[in-house]
Design a protein around this motif. Structure first.
Motif, short mmCIF file in Angstrom:
data_model
loop_
_atom_site.label_atom_id
_atom_site.label_comp_id
_atom_site.label_asym_id
_atom_site.label_seq_id
_atom_site.Cartn_x
_atom_site.Cartn_y
_atom_site.Cartn_z
N TYR A 163 50.77 8.41 20.93
CA TYR A 163 50.68 9.87 20.82
C TYR A 163 49.67 10.26 19.74
O TYR A 163 48.79 11.09 19.98
CB TYR A 163 52.08 10.43 20.51
N LYS A 164 49.78 9.65 18.58
CA LYS A 164 48.86 9.96 17.48
C LYS A 164 47.42 9.60 17.84
O LYS A 164 46.48 10.35 17.54
CB LYS A 164 49.28 9.24 16.21
N ILE B 109 44.49 17.38 23.08
CA ILE B 109 45.34 18.30 22.32
C ILE B 109 45.45 19.70 22.91
O ILE B 109 46.03 20.58 22.29
CB ILE B 109 44.85 18.40 20.86
N GLN C 299 55.15 15.85 22.47
CA GLN C 299 55.28 16.62 21.24
C GLN C 299 56.56 17.46 21.28
O GLN C 299 57.30 17.53 20.30
CB GLN C 299 54.07 17.54 21.03
N LEU D 240 49.10 21.09 23.05
CA LEU D 240 49.98 20.99 21.88
C LEU D 240 50.37 22.37 21.38
O LEU D 240 49.64 23.35 21.55
CB LEU D 240 49.27 20.24 20.74
N ASP E 220 46.59 15.41 28.60
CA ASP E 220 46.92 16.50 27.67
C ASP E 220 48.34 17.01 27.91
O ASP E 220 49.07 17.27 26.95
CB ASP E 220 45.94 17.66 27.84
N CYS F 171 46.07 12.15 20.33
CA CYS F 171 45.76 13.39 19.62
C CYS F 171 44.43 13.25 18.88
O CYS F 171 43.58 14.15 18.94
CB CYS F 171 46.87 13.75 18.64
#
Length: 58
Positions: free
Chosen positions: A35-36, A44, A11, A47, A4, A39
């Motif tokens: 990364y995507k 997350i 990000q 973030l 995380d 997520c």
């Protein structure tokens, strides 16, 4: 939790240049894809809030 933190750090690498807080860095497409995926898998907790991260120049 460590993943995380890494996702959150990436990000900020992607977002902060748009805010004038860092220089733009080249991020390979494979890293953005990872990364995507991370997520989407739920990593997350570190973030930025979506409404904050989406606003360039703030």
């Amino acid at each position: 939790m460590v993943i995380d933190m890494i996702v959150g750090a990436l990000q900020r690498v992607l977002v902060f240049p748009g805010w004038g807080l860092a220089i733009e860095q080249d991020v390979p497409d494979t890293v953005v894809a990872a990364y995507k995926r991370l997520c989407a898998e739920g990593f997350i907790t570190r973030l930025l809030p979506a409404d904050v991260a989406a606003r360039p120049g703030v």
